[in-house]
Design a protein around this motif. Structure first.
Motif, PDB file in Angstrom:
ATOM      1  N   GLY A  71      13.678 -39.797  17.342  1.00  0.00           N
ATOM      2  CA  GLY A  71      14.570 -39.005  16.519  1.00  0.00           C
ATOM      3  C   GLY A  71      15.770 -38.545  17.323  1.00  0.00           C
ATOM      4  O   GLY A  71      16.244 -39.262  18.215  1.00  0.00           O
ATOM      5  N   TYR A  72      16.234 -37.349  17.033  1.00  0.00           N
ATOM      6  CA  TYR A  72      17.359 -36.793  17.793  1.00  0.00           C
ATOM      7  C   TYR A  72      17.235 -35.273  17.843  1.00  0.00           C
ATOM      8  O   TYR A  72      16.671 -34.657  16.935  1.00  0.00           O
ATOM      9  CB  TYR A  72      18.703 -37.191  17.180  1.00  0.00           C
ATOM     10  N   VAL A  73      17.737 -34.678  18.917  1.00  0.00           N
ATOM     11  CA  VAL A  73      17.758 -33.223  19.049  1.00  0.00           C
ATOM     12  C   VAL A  73      18.779 -32.681  18.052  1.00  0.00           C
ATOM     13  O   VAL A  73      19.977 -32.966  18.165  1.00  0.00           O
ATOM     14  CB  VAL A  73      18.108 -32.792  20.485  1.00  0.00           C
ATOM     15  N   SER A  74      18.287 -31.926  17.072  1.00  0.00           N
ATOM     16  CA  SER A  74      19.157 -31.456  15.996  1.00  0.00           C
ATOM     17  C   SER A  74      19.502 -29.975  16.097  1.00  0.00           C
ATOM     18  O   SER A  74      20.435 -29.507  15.444  1.00  0.00           O
ATOM     19  CB  SER A  74      18.490 -31.720  14.640  1.00  0.00           C
ATOM     20  N   ARG A  75      18.747 -29.261  16.926  1.00  0.00           N
ATOM     21  CA  ARG A  75      18.990 -27.816  17.031  1.00  0.00           C
ATOM     22  C   ARG A  75      18.367 -27.301  18.311  1.00  0.00           C
ATOM     23  O   ARG A  75      17.302 -27.766  18.722  1.00  0.00           O
ATOM     24  CB  ARG A  75      18.373 -27.108  15.828  1.00  0.00           C
ATOM     25  N   LYS A 108      19.365 -33.501  30.361  1.00  0.00           N
ATOM     26  CA  LYS A 108      20.540 -33.748  29.509  1.00  0.00           C
ATOM     27  C   LYS A 108      20.677 -32.669  28.430  1.00  0.00           C
ATOM     28  O   LYS A 108      21.794 -32.291  28.056  1.00  0.00           O
ATOM     29  CB  LYS A 108      20.470 -35.135  28.877  1.00  0.00           C
ATOM     30  N   VAL A 109      19.535 -32.158  27.949  1.00  0.00           N
ATOM     31  CA  VAL A 109      19.567 -31.089  26.952  1.00  0.00           C
ATOM     32  C   VAL A 109      19.960 -29.775  27.605  1.00  0.00           C
ATOM     33  O   VAL A 109      20.765 -29.006  27.071  1.00  0.00           O
ATOM     34  CB  VAL A 109      18.197 -30.962  26.257  1.00  0.00           C
ATOM     35  N   TYR A 112      23.620 -29.577  28.136  1.00  0.00           N
ATOM     36  CA  TYR A 112      24.315 -29.348  26.866  1.00  0.00           C
ATOM     37  C   TYR A 112      24.282 -27.870  26.497  1.00  0.00           C
ATOM     38  O   TYR A 112      25.293 -27.293  26.083  1.00  0.00           O
ATOM     39  CB  TYR A 112      23.664 -30.192  25.768  1.00  0.00           C
ATOM     40  N   VAL A 113      23.102 -27.241  26.675  1.00  0.00           N
ATOM     41  CA  VAL A 113      22.949 -25.815  26.361  1.00  0.00           C
ATOM     42  C   VAL A 113      23.790 -24.963  27.304  1.00  0.00           C
ATOM     43  O   VAL A 113      24.494 -24.039  26.878  1.00  0.00           O
ATOM     44  CB  VAL A 113      21.467 -25.403  26.429  1.00  0.00           C
ATOM     45  N   ARG A 114      23.719 -25.273  28.612  1.00  0.00           N
ATOM     46  CA  ARG A 114      24.468 -24.491  29.588  1.00  0.00           C
ATOM     47  C   ARG A 114      25.974 -24.568  29.331  1.00  0.00           C
ATOM     48  O   ARG A 114      26.687 -23.562  29.427  1.00  0.00           O
ATOM     49  CB  ARG A 114      24.160 -24.983  31.009  1.00  0.00           C
ATOM     50  N   ASP A 115      26.448 -25.750  28.999  1.00  0.00           N
ATOM     51  CA  ASP A 115      27.880 -25.892  28.713  1.00  0.00           C
ATOM     52  C   ASP A 115      28.273 -24.990  27.555  1.00  0.00           C
ATOM     53  O   ASP A 115      29.322 -24.324  27.591  1.00  0.00           O
ATOM     54  CB  ASP A 115      28.213 -27.348  28.382  1.00  0.00           C
ATOM     55  N   TYR A 116      27.444 -24.937  26.514  1.00  0.00           N
ATOM     56  CA  TYR A 116      27.717 -24.080  25.360  1.00  0.00           C
ATOM     57  C   TYR A 116      27.673 -22.613  25.764  1.00  0.00           C
ATOM     58  O   TYR A 116      28.563 -21.824  25.391  1.00  0.00           O
ATOM     59  CB  TYR A 116      26.694 -24.351  24.255  1.00  0.00           C
ATOM     60  N   GLN A 117      26.665 -22.217  26.541  1.00  0.00           N
ATOM     61  CA  GLN A 117      26.517 -20.813  26.916  1.00  0.00           C
ATOM     62  C   GLN A 117      27.679 -20.334  27.777  1.00  0.00           C
ATOM     63  O   GLN A 117      28.183 -19.214  27.584  1.00  0.00           O
ATOM     64  CB  GLN A 117      25.189 -20.613  27.650  1.00  0.00           C
ATOM     65  N   TYR A 118      28.124 -21.148  28.707  1.00  0.00           N
ATOM     66  CA  TYR A 118      29.244 -20.735  29.566  1.00  0.00           C
ATOM     67  C   TYR A 118      30.562 -20.782  28.808  1.00  0.00           C
ATOM     68  O   TYR A 118      31.438 -19.922  29.005  1.00  0.00           O
ATOM     69  CB  TYR A 118      29.296 -21.617  30.815  1.00  0.00           C
ATOM     70  N   ARG A 119      30.691 -21.752  27.920  1.00  0.00           N
ATOM     71  CA  ARG A 119      31.927 -21.850  27.135  1.00  0.00           C
ATOM     72  C   ARG A 119      32.084 -20.632  26.231  1.00  0.00           C
ATOM     73  O   ARG A 119      33.192 -20.129  26.011  1.00  0.00           O
ATOM     74  CB  ARG A 119      31.895 -23.135  26.319  1.00  0.00           C
ATOM     75  N   ASN A 120      30.956 -20.122  25.713  1.00  0.00           N
ATOM     76  CA  ASN A 120      30.999 -18.981  24.802  1.00  0.00           C
ATOM     77  C   ASN A 120      30.590 -17.671  25.463  1.00  0.00           C
ATOM     78  O   ASN A 120      30.545 -16.628  24.788  1.00  0.00           O
ATOM     79  CB  ASN A 120      30.084 -19.255  23.604  1.00  0.00           C
ATOM     80  N   GLN A 137      13.587 -40.746  22.264  1.00  0.00           N
ATOM     81  CA  GLN A 137      12.569 -41.765  22.014  1.00  0.00           C
ATOM     82  C   GLN A 137      11.196 -41.120  21.915  1.00  0.00           C
ATOM     83  O   GLN A 137      10.953 -40.055  22.490  1.00  0.00           O
ATOM     84  CB  GLN A 137      12.576 -42.804  23.141  1.00  0.00           C
ATOM     85  N   GLU A 138      10.290 -41.751  21.189  1.00  0.00           N
ATOM     86  CA  GLU A 138       8.920 -41.266  21.129  1.00  0.00           C
ATOM     87  C   GLU A 138       8.325 -41.211  22.531  1.00  0.00           C
ATOM     88  O   GLU A 138       8.442 -42.164  23.301  1.00  0.00           O
ATOM     89  CB  GLU A 138       8.060 -42.168  20.251  1.00  0.00           C
ATOM     90  N   GLY A 139       7.726 -40.076  22.866  1.00  0.00           N
ATOM     91  CA  GLY A 139       7.107 -39.911  24.176  1.00  0.00           C
ATOM     92  C   GLY A 139       8.050 -39.422  25.260  1.00  0.00           C
ATOM     93  O   GLY A 139       7.606 -39.079  26.366  1.00  0.00           O
ATOM     94  N   GLU A 140       9.336 -39.348  24.968  1.00  0.00           N
ATOM     95  CA  GLU A 140      10.305 -38.884  25.974  1.00  0.00           C
ATOM     96  C   GLU A 140      10.078 -37.405  26.276  1.00  0.00           C
ATOM     97  O   GLU A 140       9.816 -36.609  25.370  1.00  0.00           O
ATOM     98  CB  GLU A 140      11.718 -39.096  25.444  1.00  0.00           C
ATOM     99  N   VAL A 141      10.171 -37.036  27.563  1.00  0.00           N
ATOM    100  CA  VAL A 141      10.027 -35.634  27.948  1.00  0.00           C
ATOM    101  C   VAL A 141      11.287 -34.886  27.516  1.00  0.00           C
ATOM    102  O   VAL A 141      12.400 -35.240  27.922  1.00  0.00           O
ATOM    103  CB  VAL A 141       9.794 -35.485  29.459  1.00  0.00           C
ATOM    104  N   ILE A 142      11.113 -33.850  26.685  1.00  0.00           N
ATOM    105  CA  ILE A 142      12.257 -33.115  26.147  1.00  0.00           C
ATOM    106  C   ILE A 142      12.336 -31.688  26.674  1.00  0.00           C
ATOM    107  O   ILE A 142      13.373 -31.042  26.551  1.00  0.00           O
ATOM    108  CB  ILE A 142      12.209 -33.087  24.610  1.00  0.00           C
ATOM    109  N   ALA A 143      11.234 -31.187  27.261  1.00  0.00           N
ATOM    110  CA  ALA A 143      11.222 -29.803  27.749  1.00  0.00           C
ATOM    111  C   ALA A 143       9.989 -29.591  28.612  1.00  0.00           C
ATOM    112  O   ALA A 143       9.109 -30.465  28.700  1.00  0.00           O
ATOM    113  CB  ALA A 143      11.232 -28.822  26.574  1.00  0.00           C
TER     114      ALA A 143
END
Length: 553
Positions: A71-75, A108-109, A112-120, A137-143
């Motif tokens: 799938g994809y990280v949506s939130r 990579k996630v 993305y979060v850090r860029d948002y937090q520092y930008r705002n 991808q299925e099985g990918e480490v996300i956190a």
């Protein structure tokens, strides 16, 4: 007899409910080790159902979490409480998986979060992301698993939500092959409830609670009554207890009630307070599932006959009750008992209050200097409301007592209180406070034209208060900052609470998170080791009181 047969056909004739149908969609396990649960979907909690599975992480944080499907990280959410840190992955199979309380995200996630937090320049964030940005991808480490937010110990909170309507769905059927359970649910007590003005239990118009070990004792009734049951489920390999997936009640072999907890919407969550005996929960912390659907409760998981679960006792005979409790693995336990019909006087029901709240209309409650608006659907049944105005006329406002006993509100209701005296000229310093003995809690609010207005989600005693005291900031472990770079500040506010904060190191914004009253640096690498630095800290409360401090280290 014909009526009973029709009811049996409509509601199901078997004495045991069907287990939830297996889903055709498949998900892999979020972990590479055997799964044990500390909580299941639908477990009863104050004001809400538990909306996912809590998976144990062997008592530690930092376990790799795998996406259960492609799938994809949506939130991405980063909060002080609640989930703490959570990542949402939307899948093409119609579901979104949610992973809460994580200590960190995949690189990579995280970037993305850090860029948002520092930008705002903010720690707290709720970021919505399109499908092309962070594919998974299925099985990918996300956190990595953690203990962030409102968490009592290391675990992963795993949810499944429907993509079409956002409903929370029970993940258990999708992950049953990773779990073992041969233990049936166990009840602790049964409650007998007379309908006010229409029924009695043992000659009295009040409820009676009986331990399951004493269910053979004779209980008599006359008129309209309903019952409830307190129960827990258990699983193999752990001492934790869980919510019961399905509760079914039969009276004389006819099904009159069923609750099956497999899907809940966000708006339905607080309807748990109409399902359970809320008065008993408030007084004793016991959770009793009532086999009755209040007229204003639209919770879809409750299935009742045309009497909403009420049993009419109008014959002098034994009425045979049977509860069937079932978990998500098909393990069942049955509890049988008798209610003996005995003709008894039913006293009329009189509401000893000066006002009423009606479930099917908007209620506007007014006293001199106060207005409460309770919209349609905010109470689950008609209830008496006792109002009282008290206090010193020299106070900022009177105290307003809004007493409906232990009655829950489904959502927020507008409360306005007039200001009688303004000891402080700045109108932004006024707010509404709830009082209970010596306990005080800010309800927030804004001043306009002599009134302070806010929204409340409980009843009680309210008054206008003033907050002119700024938050306190105290450095923690300051002597070691230059070496370990673990910069922390304890922050407290005794009035309206902490609204916002920022920390600048050597004039540049550095990310800090507020965790259990302490500001904790998130990126130590932003501080060069062993050289002098200056930290500028600003903390603001909800009345705009601000504290600025500077520390050199």
């Amino acid at each position: 007899m014909i009526k009973k047969v029709l009811l049996m056909l409509a509601l199901g004739t078997g004495l045991c409910g069907q287990a939830q149908t297996e889903k055709s969609v498949e998900f892999r396990s979020p972990f590479d080790f055997p799964l044990l649960l500390s909580a299941n979907f639908g477990e009863l909690r104050p004001n809400h159902f538990h909306n996912g599975l809590d998976i144990k992480t062997q008592g530690v944080t930092g376990k790799p979490i795998h996406s259960v499907a492609e799938g994809y990280v949506s939130r991405i959410m980063v909060l002080h409480g609640g989930y703490g840190q959570a990542i949402f992955v939307t899948h093409p199979n119609g579901y979104t998986s949610v992973y809460g309380h994580v200590v960190s995200f995949a690189p990579k996630v995280q970037q993305y979060v850090r860029d948002y937090q520092y930008r705002n320049e903010t720690f707290v964030c709720d970021i919505k992301i399109g499908p092309e940005v962070l594919p998974v991808q299925e099985g990918e480490v996300i956190a990595l698993s953690g203990n962030e937010g409102s968490s009592a110990g290391p675990h992963l909170h795993l949810e499944l939500r429907r993509n079409d309507n956002g409903d929370y769905v029970d993940p258990m059927p999708f992950f049953k092959r990773y779990l073992k359970d041969k233990k049936a649910p166990v009840a602790s007590l049964v409650g007998y409830y007379p309908v006010p003005g229409k029924g009695v239990i043992n000659g009295l118009p009040r409820k009676k609670l009986v331990n399951v070990s004493a269910l053979r004792q004779t209980v008599t009734a006359w008129g309209d009554i309903y019952t409830g049951i307190s129960a827990r489920d258990y699983m193999d390999g752990t001492s934790n207890f869980y919510g019961v997936h399905s509760v079914t009640l039969y009276v004389d072999s006819v099904k009159v009630f069923n609750s099956t907890t497999d899907e809940v919407s966000a708006d339905e969550n607080r309807m748990i307070n109409g399902f359970t005996d809320y008065d008993e929960l408030v007084r004793t912390r016991r959770l009793i599932m009532r086999s009755y659907k209040l007229p204003g409760n639209s919770l879809r998981l409750l299935h009742v006959d045309e009497n909403r679960g009420v049993v009419h006792i109008d014959e002098e005979r034994d009425y045979r009750f049977c509860y069937v409790l079932e978990d998500g693995f098909g393990n069942r336990r049955t509890y049988r008992f008798v209610v003996r019909g005995k003709r008894q006087d039913i006293p009329s029901y009189k509401v000893d209050t000066n006002k009423m709240l009606y479930w099917n209309r908007t209620n506007v409650i007014q006293e001199p200097g106060m207005e409460l608006v309770v919209p349609k659907g905010m109470v689950y049944d008609n209830v008496g409301l006792r109002t009282k105005v008290k206090g010193d006329s020299a106070s900022i406002s009177f105290d307003y007592v809004l007493d409906a006993g232990n009655t829950p509100l489904h959502g927020y209701c507008s409360l306005s209180i007039g200001v009688r005296h303004m000891p402080v000229a700045d109108s932004t310093k006024y707010y509404i406070q709830q009082k209970f003995g010596k306990w005080r809690s800010s309800m927030g609010g804004k001043f306009s034209n002599g009134w302070v207005k806010t929204n409340v989600r409980s009843l009680g005693t309210f008054a206008v208060a003033v907050d002119t005291v700024a938050p306190r900031i105290t450095p923690v472990g300051r002597n070691g900052w230059r070496i370990n770079r673990n910069v922390r500040f304890s922050v407290r506010d005794t009035g309206t609470g902490i609204k916002s904060y920022k920390v600048y190191i050597d004039g540049k914004f550095v990310l800090f998170g507020l965790k259990k009253g302490v500001l904790v640096i998130q990126d130590r690498e932003k501080i060069k080791k062993g050289v002098p630095h200056t930290a500028d800290v600003t903390v603001v409360d909800y009345c705009g009181n601000e504290t600025r401090k500077q520390y050199k280290f």
